[in-house]
Write a protein that holds these residues in place. Structure first.
Motif, PDB file in Angstrom:
ATOM      1  N   GLY A   1      46.726  36.911  45.454  1.00  0.00           N
ATOM      2  CA  GLY A   1      46.753  38.302  45.867  1.00  0.00           C
ATOM      3  C   GLY A   1      46.508  39.302  44.767  1.00  0.00           C
ATOM      4  O   GLY A   1      46.583  40.512  45.001  1.00  0.00           O
ATOM      5  N   ASP A   2      46.170  38.844  43.565  1.00  0.00           N
ATOM      6  CA  ASP A   2      46.017  39.758  42.422  1.00  0.00           C
ATOM      7  C   ASP A   2      44.631  40.378  42.318  1.00  0.00           C
ATOM      8  O   ASP A   2      44.464  41.433  41.698  1.00  0.00           O
ATOM      9  CB  ASP A   2      46.332  39.025  41.111  1.00  0.00           C
ATOM     10  CG  ASP A   2      47.809  38.747  40.947  1.00  0.00           C
ATOM     11  OD1 ASP A   2      48.620  39.385  41.642  1.00  0.00           O
ATOM     12  OD2 ASP A   2      48.168  37.874  40.128  1.00  0.00           O
ATOM     13  N   LEU A   3      43.610  39.708  42.886  1.00  0.00           N
ATOM     14  CA  LEU A   3      42.238  40.198  42.779  1.00  0.00           C
ATOM     15  C   LEU A   3      41.662  40.458  44.166  1.00  0.00           C
ATOM     16  O   LEU A   3      41.829  39.646  45.084  1.00  0.00           O
ATOM     17  CB  LEU A   3      41.344  39.184  42.062  1.00  0.00           C
ATOM     18  CG  LEU A   3      41.637  38.865  40.600  1.00  0.00           C
ATOM     19  CD1 LEU A   3      40.651  37.825  40.095  1.00  0.00           C
ATOM     20  CD2 LEU A   3      41.588  40.120  39.744  1.00  0.00           C
ATOM     21  N   LEU A   4      40.983  41.586  44.289  1.00  0.00           N
ATOM     22  CA  LEU A   4      40.241  41.914  45.496  1.00  0.00           C
ATOM     23  C   LEU A   4      38.776  42.081  45.111  1.00  0.00           C
ATOM     24  O   LEU A   4      38.452  42.861  44.213  1.00  0.00           O
ATOM     25  CB  LEU A   4      40.764  43.209  46.119  1.00  0.00           C
ATOM     26  CG  LEU A   4      39.981  43.729  47.331  1.00  0.00           C
ATOM     27  CD1 LEU A   4      40.194  42.830  48.541  1.00  0.00           C
ATOM     28  CD2 LEU A   4      40.378  45.170  47.656  1.00  0.00           C
ATOM     29  N   ALA A   5      37.898  41.350  45.785  1.00  0.00           N
ATOM     30  CA  ALA A   5      36.457  41.474  45.568  1.00  0.00           C
ATOM     31  C   ALA A   5      35.851  42.200  46.759  1.00  0.00           C
ATOM     32  O   ALA A   5      36.123  41.854  47.916  1.00  0.00           O
ATOM     33  CB  ALA A   5      35.816  40.100  45.408  1.00  0.00           C
ATOM     34  N   CYS A   6      35.041  43.218  46.493  1.00  0.00           N
ATOM     35  CA  CYS A   6      34.381  43.992  47.540  1.00  0.00           C
ATOM     36  C   CYS A   6      32.889  44.073  47.244  1.00  0.00           C
ATOM     37  O   CYS A   6      32.494  44.493  46.147  1.00  0.00           O
ATOM     38  CB  CYS A   6      34.940  45.411  47.604  1.00  0.00           C
ATOM     39  SG  CYS A   6      36.681  45.527  48.030  1.00  0.00           S
ATOM     40  N   ALA A   7      32.076  43.690  48.206  1.00  0.00           N
ATOM     41  CA  ALA A   7      30.618  43.844  48.079  1.00  0.00           C
ATOM     42  C   ALA A   7      30.193  45.104  48.807  1.00  0.00           C
ATOM     43  O   ALA A   7      30.751  45.458  49.852  1.00  0.00           O
ATOM     44  CB  ALA A   7      29.911  42.632  48.664  1.00  0.00           C
ATOM     45  N   ASP A   8      29.193  45.788  48.248  1.00  0.00           N
ATOM     46  CA  ASP A   8      28.730  47.010  48.893  1.00  0.00           C
ATOM     47  C   ASP A   8      27.218  47.003  49.072  1.00  0.00           C
ATOM     48  O   ASP A   8      26.532  46.045  48.702  1.00  0.00           O
ATOM     49  CB  ASP A   8      29.220  48.253  48.148  1.00  0.00           C
ATOM     50  CG  ASP A   8      28.623  48.417  46.748  1.00  0.00           C
ATOM     51  OD1 ASP A   8      27.575  47.804  46.455  1.00  0.00           O
ATOM     52  OD2 ASP A   8      29.214  49.152  45.946  1.00  0.00           O
TER      53      ASP A   8
ATOM     54  N   ASN B   1      47.365  45.258  42.061  1.00  0.00           N
ATOM     55  CA  ASN B   1      48.657  45.827  41.667  1.00  0.00           C
ATOM     56  C   ASN B   1      48.518  47.254  41.158  1.00  0.00           C
ATOM     57  O   ASN B   1      49.395  48.102  41.377  1.00  0.00           O
ATOM     58  CB  ASN B   1      49.311  44.944  40.601  1.00  0.00           C
ATOM     59  CG  ASN B   1      49.569  43.541  41.095  1.00  0.00           C
ATOM     60  OD1 ASN B   1      50.271  43.335  42.077  1.00  0.00           O
ATOM     61  ND2 ASN B   1      48.973  42.559  40.444  1.00  0.00           N
ATOM     62  N   THR B   2      47.395  47.550  40.481  1.00  0.00           N
ATOM     63  CA  THR B   2      47.178  48.882  39.931  1.00  0.00           C
ATOM     64  C   THR B   2      46.125  49.675  40.698  1.00  0.00           C
ATOM     65  O   THR B   2      45.990  50.877  40.499  1.00  0.00           O
ATOM     66  CB  THR B   2      46.730  48.784  38.463  1.00  0.00           C
ATOM     67  OG1 THR B   2      45.452  48.120  38.408  1.00  0.00           O
ATOM     68  CG2 THR B   2      47.739  48.002  37.637  1.00  0.00           C
ATOM     69  N   HIS B   3      45.374  48.978  41.572  1.00  0.00           N
ATOM     70  CA  HIS B   3      44.255  49.577  42.304  1.00  0.00           C
ATOM     71  C   HIS B   3      43.187  50.124  41.357  1.00  0.00           C
ATOM     72  O   HIS B   3      42.491  51.096  41.673  1.00  0.00           O
ATOM     73  CB  HIS B   3      44.742  50.673  43.260  1.00  0.00           C
ATOM     74  CG  HIS B   3      45.736  50.190  44.259  1.00  0.00           C
ATOM     75  ND1 HIS B   3      46.962  50.785  44.454  1.00  0.00           N
ATOM     76  CD2 HIS B   3      45.701  49.133  45.116  1.00  0.00           C
ATOM     77  CE1 HIS B   3      47.633  50.136  45.383  1.00  0.00           C
ATOM     78  NE2 HIS B   3      46.890  49.132  45.807  1.00  0.00           N
ATOM     79  N   LYS B   4      43.041  49.474  40.211  1.00  0.00           N
ATOM     80  CA  LYS B   4      42.028  49.837  39.235  1.00  0.00           C
ATOM     81  C   LYS B   4      40.871  48.842  39.296  1.00  0.00           C
ATOM     82  O   LYS B   4      41.076  47.649  39.540  1.00  0.00           O
ATOM     83  CB  LYS B   4      42.605  49.851  37.819  1.00  0.00           C
ATOM     84  CG  LYS B   4      43.779  50.810  37.625  1.00  0.00           C
ATOM     85  CD  LYS B   4      43.361  52.258  37.789  1.00  0.00           C
ATOM     86  CE  LYS B   4      44.520  53.195  37.473  1.00  0.00           C
ATOM     87  NZ  LYS B   4      44.155  54.618  37.698  1.00  0.00           N
TER      88      LYS B   4
ATOM     89  N   LEU C   1      47.768  52.986  51.934  1.00  0.00           N
ATOM     90  CA  LEU C   1      48.347  53.125  50.605  1.00  0.00           C
ATOM     91  C   LEU C   1      47.339  53.670  49.608  1.00  0.00           C
ATOM     92  O   LEU C   1      47.692  54.416  48.687  1.00  0.00           O
ATOM     93  CB  LEU C   1      48.842  51.763  50.106  1.00  0.00           C
ATOM     94  CG  LEU C   1      50.096  51.183  50.739  1.00  0.00           C
ATOM     95  CD1 LEU C   1      50.279  49.745  50.295  1.00  0.00           C
ATOM     96  CD2 LEU C   1      51.307  52.023  50.369  1.00  0.00           C
ATOM     97  N   MET C   2      46.075  53.279  49.793  1.00  0.00           N
ATOM     98  CA  MET C   2      45.060  53.633  48.806  1.00  0.00           C
ATOM     99  C   MET C   2      43.674  53.504  49.436  1.00  0.00           C
ATOM    100  O   MET C   2      43.444  52.610  50.253  1.00  0.00           O
ATOM    101  CB  MET C   2      45.159  52.711  47.588  1.00  0.00           C
ATOM    102  CG  MET C   2      44.236  53.063  46.445  1.00  0.00           C
ATOM    103  SD  MET C   2      44.622  54.610  45.612  1.00  0.00           S
ATOM    104  CE  MET C   2      46.271  54.237  44.967  1.00  0.00           C
ATOM    105  N   LEU C   3      42.777  54.412  49.058  1.00  0.00           N
ATOM    106  CA  LEU C   3      41.371  54.299  49.391  1.00  0.00           C
ATOM    107  C   LEU C   3      40.621  53.918  48.125  1.00  0.00           C
ATOM    108  O   LEU C   3      40.675  54.635  47.118  1.00  0.00           O
ATOM    109  CB  LEU C   3      40.818  55.626  49.929  1.00  0.00           C
ATOM    110  CG  LEU C   3      40.950  55.885  51.432  1.00  0.00           C
ATOM    111  CD1 LEU C   3      42.407  55.936  51.844  1.00  0.00           C
ATOM    112  CD2 LEU C   3      40.230  57.179  51.803  1.00  0.00           C
ATOM    113  N   LEU C   4      39.968  52.766  48.156  1.00  0.00           N
ATOM    114  CA  LEU C   4      39.183  52.295  47.016  1.00  0.00           C
ATOM    115  C   LEU C   4      37.753  52.766  47.245  1.00  0.00           C
ATOM    116  O   LEU C   4      36.968  52.125  47.945  1.00  0.00           O
ATOM    117  CB  LEU C   4      39.276  50.771  46.913  1.00  0.00           C
ATOM    118  CG  LEU C   4      40.701  50.195  46.931  1.00  0.00           C
ATOM    119  CD1 LEU C   4      40.663  48.678  46.865  1.00  0.00           C
ATOM    120  CD2 LEU C   4      41.549  50.765  45.801  1.00  0.00           C
TER     121      LEU C   4
END
Length: 268
Positions: free
Chosen positions: A196-203, A214-217, A177-180
């Motif tokens: 399910g509203d927040l996604l945390a990603c470490a890099d 919801n907005t992928h922002k 659906l989307m590439l973040l």
């Protein structure tokens, strides 16, 4: 050593009778049980420190995952096999040759009916837990996939990749659906809030990116830590985000503060 803390940073207890050779660890969603292993797996009751079960494994362990109820344990191995066990008694329910190379990530969905596995073949496989049959595969990552997480409604799967992206998949169609893709070279870990509203990603720049699912922002980027972040998790009540890794420090953020950091003042 397993150490137990409360969110006020009080050290509550140490558990010292754990397997010294264990290289992989996993808690149940309610943190009631913890499993660890390498060539065998052992499960403990976190509250008492008592052993719930222990058994030998047929090959080297690379990743663990409990189902939501904590009744099943999935083990991924360096030979690409995926095994599903009953926690009480250690009975083997299912054995799958999931990947041609080592398994790198596992995640049950919120119902416990489906299991996602990622391998060093850079593919994600979807499985029916009851029957062990394949539900399809997700193709697109071009490098290692170290982490997976299901959205609570079961329609989406999130994956972390060493190809600079976290990906959002439509499970029904198998399409992304989307590439973040505003991360550094490698996305090393991810976590989804209980709602399910927040996604945390470490890099690999030691930043934690917080996304609105919801907005992928991007809502905010938390300040970089001193070393690699190897683990992220939201508390079950959604109030806290925790991160830990190479600097041997656990960082805690209040989730509502993270949400508010992205909100601009309303004029007037």
């Amino acid at each position: 050593m397993l150490r137990r803390w409360d969110v006020d940073r009080r050290h509550l207890r140490d558990f010292r009778n754990l397997e010294e050779a264990a290289t992989v660890w996993c808690f149940t969603p309610d943190a009631r049980l913890v499993a660890a292993g390498s060539t065998e797996v052992t499960i403990w009751d976190v509250g008492t420190g008592d052993t719930v079960g222990s058994w030998d494994l047929p090959s080297w362990l690379t990743v663990l995952a409990f189902n939501p109820e904590g009744t099943l344990l999935a083990t991924g191995h360096d030979d690409g096999s995926l095994l599903i066990w009953e926690v009480v008694g250690g009975r083997l329910l299912c054995e799958l040759q999931a990947h041609p190379r080592p398994v790198s990530a596992l995640a049950f969905d919120a119902s416990g009916a489906r299991l996602a596995s990622a391998g060093e073949d850079r593919l994600i496989q979807l499985w029916d837990v009851a029957t062990g049959t394949s539900l399809g595969q997700l193709v697109g990552h071009t490098d290692r996939i170290p982490a997976l997480a299901w959205h609570p409604d079961g329609s989406r799967l999130y994956s972390a990749g060493w190809d600079t992206t976290a990906r959002v998949w439509n499970v029904a169609t198998g399409e992304p659906l989307m590439l973040l893709n505003s991360h550094a070279a490698q996305v090393t870990s991810l976590a989804l809030s209980a709602d399910g509203d927040l996604l945390a990603c470490a890099d690999s720049s030691q930043n934690v990116h917080i996304w609105d699912t919801n907005t992928h922002k991007t809502l905010t980027v938390l300040p970089p830590q001193a070393a690699e972040i190897k683990s992220l998790v939201f508390s079950a009540d959604g109030q806290w985000l925790a991160a830990g890794g190479g600097e041997r420090v656990i960082h805690l953020w209040i989730a509502d503060v993270v949400r508010m950091a992205s909100r601009k003042p309303t004029p007037g």
